[in-house]
Design an enzyme around this catalytic site. Structure first.
Site, PDB file in Angstrom:
ATOM      1  N   PHE A 137       0.852  -1.196   0.000  1.00 44.04           N
ATOM      2  CA  PHE A 137       0.000   0.000   0.000  1.00 44.04           C
ATOM      3  C   PHE A 137       0.891   1.250   0.000  1.00 44.04           C
ATOM      4  O   PHE A 137       1.865   1.307   0.748  1.00 44.04           O
ATOM      5  CB  PHE A 137      -0.902  -0.026   1.244  1.00 44.04           C
ATOM      6  N   ASP A 211       1.024  -5.221   8.512  1.00 45.63           N
ATOM      7  CA  ASP A 211      -0.079  -4.275   8.391  1.00 45.63           C
ATOM      8  C   ASP A 211      -1.364  -5.089   8.246  1.00 45.63           C
ATOM      9  O   ASP A 211      -1.533  -5.840   7.277  1.00 45.63           O
ATOM     10  CB  ASP A 211       0.147  -3.360   7.173  1.00 45.63           C
ATOM     11  N   TYR A 236     -11.107   2.020  10.568  1.00 41.81           N
ATOM     12  CA  TYR A 236     -12.296   2.407   9.790  1.00 41.81           C
ATOM     13  C   TYR A 236     -12.681   1.414   8.699  1.00 41.81           C
ATOM     14  O   TYR A 236     -13.645   1.628   7.982  1.00 41.81           O
ATOM     15  CB  TYR A 236     -12.122   3.803   9.185  1.00 41.81           C
ATOM     16  N   LYS A 237     -11.940   0.331   8.549  1.00 41.17           N
ATOM     17  CA  LYS A 237     -12.295  -0.656   7.522  1.00 41.17           C
ATOM     18  C   LYS A 237     -13.205  -1.717   8.152  1.00 41.17           C
ATOM     19  O   LYS A 237     -14.325  -1.397   8.522  1.00 41.17           O
ATOM     20  CB  LYS A 237     -11.025  -1.227   6.897  1.00 41.17           C
ATOM     21  N   ARG A 385     -12.550  -3.310  -7.288  1.00 42.81           N
ATOM     22  CA  ARG A 385     -12.307  -3.998  -6.026  1.00 42.81           C
ATOM     23  C   ARG A 385     -13.616  -4.123  -5.256  1.00 42.81           C
ATOM     24  O   ARG A 385     -14.309  -3.141  -5.026  1.00 42.81           O
ATOM     25  CB  ARG A 385     -11.293  -3.166  -5.229  1.00 42.81           C
TER      26      ARG A 385
HETATM   27  C1  LIG Z   1      -6.129   1.549   4.470  1.00 38.60           C
HETATM   28  C2  LIG Z   1      -4.699   1.236   4.647  1.00 38.60           C
HETATM   29  C3  LIG Z   1      -3.882   2.099   5.361  1.00 38.60           C
HETATM   30  C4  LIG Z   1      -4.428   3.404   5.850  1.00 38.60           C
HETATM   31  O1  LIG Z   1      -3.530   4.222   6.483  1.00 38.60           O
HETATM   32  P1  LIG Z   1      -4.057   5.536   7.192  1.00 38.60           P
HETATM   33  O2  LIG Z   1      -2.854   6.094   7.833  1.00 38.60           O
HETATM   34  O3  LIG Z   1      -5.120   5.119   8.155  1.00 38.60           O
HETATM   35  O4  LIG Z   1      -4.638   6.428   6.159  1.00 38.60           O
HETATM   36  C5  LIG Z   1      -2.568   1.714   5.581  1.00 38.60           C
HETATM   37  N1  LIG Z   1      -2.087   0.546   5.104  1.00 38.60           N
HETATM   38  C6  LIG Z   1      -2.873  -0.292   4.387  1.00 38.60           C
HETATM   39  C7  LIG Z   1      -2.318  -1.581   3.888  1.00 38.60           C
HETATM   40  C8  LIG Z   1      -4.191   0.040   4.131  1.00 38.60           C
HETATM   41  O5  LIG Z   1      -4.961  -0.771   3.417  1.00 38.60           O
END
Ligand SMILES: *Cc1c(COP(=O)(O)O)cnc(C)c1O
Length: 426
Positions: A137, A211, A236-237, A385
């Site tokens: 990511f 992560d 938030y997911k 997705r």
């Molecule tokens: C959604 C996501 C994030 C989000 O990071 P934020 O700092 O909360 O914006 C980080 N890593 C992965 C793999 C994600 O899918």
């Protein structure tokens, strides 16, 4: 490792009536009522922003009116705000195979990743590299790139996923301080074998930061069983904590004595209200807290986490696989004919809780699908997705979503010019 199947047996695809029967017999069926979902909508984007628990507005109202409005500063003690972050951390610990003192709720996933990578580099002072996957990511790549640039003496090395999966030890060397990976890939939904990769890294003397953004709440996570060192994750997911919810960070007990966060703030102090001039870190993961927690966001996160903490993880996984299997099996007969490529692994042990389809025109197809009430998302440059949150989706939703996708491909509905307009958030 088992070889991925070439396809899912189409004879397992149930009729819509059979899907409705599966929903009626689903032990998680009533959980859907605990969410405030707009009627008629098929929400396949819970891996970007989880749905709102029905309890959240009242809990926020209470925090606002009784807490902030009536008790004012007294609410830190009177409404328990001071203990809220540790309480939510303990509930998240229960979801990821951790002890309560191994988890902190604070900041964003990005910021927590920075803290943990910096800690890991310090724990391996003779080693100079962070290793990650080239397709990780972007925020994870940016944080690691920037940290190595910041120290000036470290470097980031990216490796290809195929090699990592094939032989994790082969991508690491004696200079690797830390390997950082997403457990479930945000693009393809492919899932790593956390225990196997962690063991390979440890055998090479490296630490691992996982992560869990696309894992917690959707696939079983057991950090203790995997012997993990560090992990970060998102509120938030699949935890349904609300837009921009605080994130969490995990630090295994064996690192508590040595670890030192690069961001020392008073909420990570051993005695914040002693107001001492010198910093003494709090015990355990609490030192990963930095400044004052965002209470309103934490109240919303607590509602999401409380809901998810009450659910049977094995039942969630079974349902997640049933939903993604069903969707894939329904689409498979016509995917190639309409220019799609399935990116998500068919093998269950390699699949997260989403289905990703590559298509040269994924953007307008995604927009057309949204207009028909199926909310997925687009990930540049060419991925449609679809996230399957097992807590609130039904078998009929997976069935109907596949039907609508097929329909817009058959009649070319997606080709209308209005679906070409790009928006800021995809
Ligand atoms: C959604 C996501 C994030 C989000 O990071 P934020 O700092 O909360 O914006 C980080 N890593 C992965 C793999 C994600 O899918």
């Amino acid at each position: 490792m088992s070889k991925p199947q070439a396809s899912i047996d189409p004879s397992i695809v149930p009729s819509r009536e059979a899907c409705a029967a599966l929903d009626a017999a689903d032990p998680l069926a009533s959980v859907r009522e605990a969410f405030a979902l707009p009627p008629g909508l098929i929400y396949l984007d819970g891996n970007s922003l989880g749905a709102m628990p029905a309890a959240t507005p009242a809990r926020l109202q209470q925090a606002l009116q009784d807490g902030w409005g009536r008790q004012l500063v007294g609410a830190w003690n009177g409404a328990g705000w001071i203990g809220l972050a540790p309480r939510v951390a303990a509930a998240i610990a229960g979801l990821i195979g951790a002890q309560p003192d191994e988890v902190a709720v604070a900041d964003s996933t990005s910021v927590n990743l920075f803290k943990l990578l910096a800690i890991a580099l310090r724990l391996r002072p003779q080693r100079r590299s962070i290793v990650t996957e080239s397709g990780n990511f972007p925020t994870d790549l940016y944080v690691a790139q920037n940290l190595t640039g910041w120290t000036g003496t470290h470097r980031l090395r990216t490796v290809e996923r195929a090699q990592l999966v094939e032989d994790p030890a082969s991508v690491l060397d004696d200079d690797t301080a830390v390997l950082t990976l997403s457990h479930v890939d945000y693009r393809s939904g492919a899932m790593h074998d956390m225990a196997r990769i962690t063991a390979a890294a440890h055998a090479r003397g490296a630490l691992v930061v996982w992560d869990l953004a696309h894992s917690t709440g959707a696939v079983p996570v057991d950090l203790a069983a995997a012997n993990a060192d560090f992990a970060v994750g998102c509120g938030y997911k699949y935890l349904n904590g609300g837009p921009g919810a605080p994130a969490y960070a995990y630090m295994a007990r064996r690192w508590h004595a040595e670890a030192r966060s690069p961001l020392a703030g008073w909420f990570g102090h051993h005695e914040p209200f002693a107001f001492r001039p010198d910093y003494t870190p709090a015990a355990g993961a609490t030192q990963l807290q930095c400044g004052t927690p965002p209470i309103l966001s934490l109240v919303a996160l607590a509602a999401g986490v409380d809901l998810m903490a009450g659910l049977d993880a094995a039942a969630l996984r079974r349902k997640s696989l049933a939903l993604t299997d069903l969707f894939i099996a329904r689409c498979q007969p016509w995917l190639a004919e309409h220019g799609f490529e399935l990116l998500t692994p068919l093998a269950h042990e390699q699949r997260g809780s989403q289905v990703s389809l590559r298509h040269a025109r994924a953007w307008p197809i995604c927009q057309a699908l949204i207009e028909l009430g199926v909310i997925g998302d687009f990930r540049a440059p060419d991925i449609l997705r679809l996230g399957f949150a097992p807590a609130y989706l039904r078998h009929v939703d997976a069935w109907d979503a596949a039907e609508r996708l097929h329909q817009i491909m058959r009649d070319g509905f997606w080709q209308d010019a209005r679906f070409e307009t790009r928006r800021q958030v995809t």
